[in-house]
Design a protein around this motif. Sequence first.
Motif, PDB file in Angstrom:
ATOM      1  N   ALA A 193      18.917 -89.051 -12.306  1.00 59.02           N
ATOM      2  CA  ALA A 193      18.614 -88.884 -10.923  1.00 59.02           C
ATOM      3  C   ALA A 193      18.367 -90.426 -10.387  1.00 59.02           C
ATOM      4  O   ALA A 193      17.806 -91.401 -11.173  1.00 59.02           O
TER       5      ALA A 193
ATOM      6  N   ASP B  80      23.855 -87.915  -6.237  1.00 53.58           N
ATOM      7  CA  ASP B  80      22.818 -87.007  -5.778  1.00 53.58           C
ATOM      8  C   ASP B  80      22.797 -86.271  -4.623  1.00 53.58           C
ATOM      9  O   ASP B  80      22.451 -85.144  -4.324  1.00 53.58           O
TER      10      ASP B  80
ATOM     11  N   PRO C 157      15.912 -86.879  -7.027  1.00 51.60           N
ATOM     12  CA  PRO C 157      17.242 -87.278  -6.863  1.00 51.60           C
ATOM     13  C   PRO C 157      17.361 -87.875  -5.241  1.00 51.60           C
ATOM     14  O   PRO C 157      16.439 -87.296  -4.491  1.00 51.60           O
ATOM     15  N   TYR C 158      18.246 -88.750  -4.830  1.00 46.67           N
ATOM     16  CA  TYR C 158      18.323 -89.203  -3.453  1.00 46.67           C
ATOM     17  C   TYR C 158      18.610 -87.937  -2.341  1.00 46.67           C
ATOM     18  O   TYR C 158      19.342 -86.894  -2.925  1.00 46.67           O
TER      19      TYR C 158
ATOM     20  N   TYR D 147      19.687 -79.672 -12.170  1.00 51.37           N
ATOM     21  CA  TYR D 147      19.639 -81.162 -11.970  1.00 51.37           C
ATOM     22  C   TYR D 147      18.624 -81.552 -10.884  1.00 51.37           C
ATOM     23  O   TYR D 147      18.023 -82.457 -10.806  1.00 51.37           O
ATOM     24  N   LEU D 148      18.475 -80.667  -9.507  1.00 53.95           N
ATOM     25  CA  LEU D 148      17.447 -81.089  -8.732  1.00 53.95           C
ATOM     26  C   LEU D 148      16.135 -80.543  -8.908  1.00 53.95           C
ATOM     27  O   LEU D 148      15.332 -80.870  -8.291  1.00 53.95           O
TER      28      LEU D 148
END
Length: 236
Positions: free
Chosen positions: A16, A23, A102-103, A156-157
């Motif tokens: 991340a 992202d 993440p962004y 992932y998020l």
Amino acid sequence: MRHIDLAVIGFLNAFAGVSRAFDIFMVSIAGNNLFKGGPILAAIWGLWFARISANEQQLRRARIISVVAAACVAAALSVALTQVLPIRPRPLVEPQLQFVLPYSMTVGGWERASSLPSDHAAMFFALAGGLCILSVRWGWLAMVHVLVFVAFPRAYLGLHYFSDLVAGAAIGLVCVGIANTRWVLSGFSQRVLRTERLRPGIFYAAAFLISFQMAGLFHESRSLVKSVKSVITALW
């Protein structure tokens, strides 16, 4: 299972913030209903209208009805379980994890939602599993699509643990397996298919609305139900 969840989240979260473009792409995919559900539902509609013999078409269409019904039941069941099971905070809001966002990812609203099981995994794995029954080639492509563009972004998020996704997938695959048993196909699915022959206008209008809502995991329907409940509560 907890140690596996933590290991997976820790591994993914290490990436991340490394790439702003990646992202932002993950956030966009996770929130894009057309991208998540569109290809799978398009494949189902394509198989519905595929040119095959009349007898094969009737069986295939009965199976498609069973698959769609199973996916709806799986989604509803997973949502119901999030309401009755103990609340499990999502990884991105669990303080002990010190999750790195993440962004372009925001926490907004996720702190109020339980993560177990994943309703996305339940419905989309049901659809992908059903496509495997209908067509091996399209089924495996759908499985890859769900893994890469539905399940992975949500892990992932920090929206789900690995076990949340596994539980949702299990619910979806069990539902689609039950829905494709002989007694369901010969009973429920054939009755619904009879409506397509007798009242095609009603059938396809309903099918369009259902597939449209499925692409967005019934979010609009859920919002409508919540609004109605709020109005009733206010009146009483």
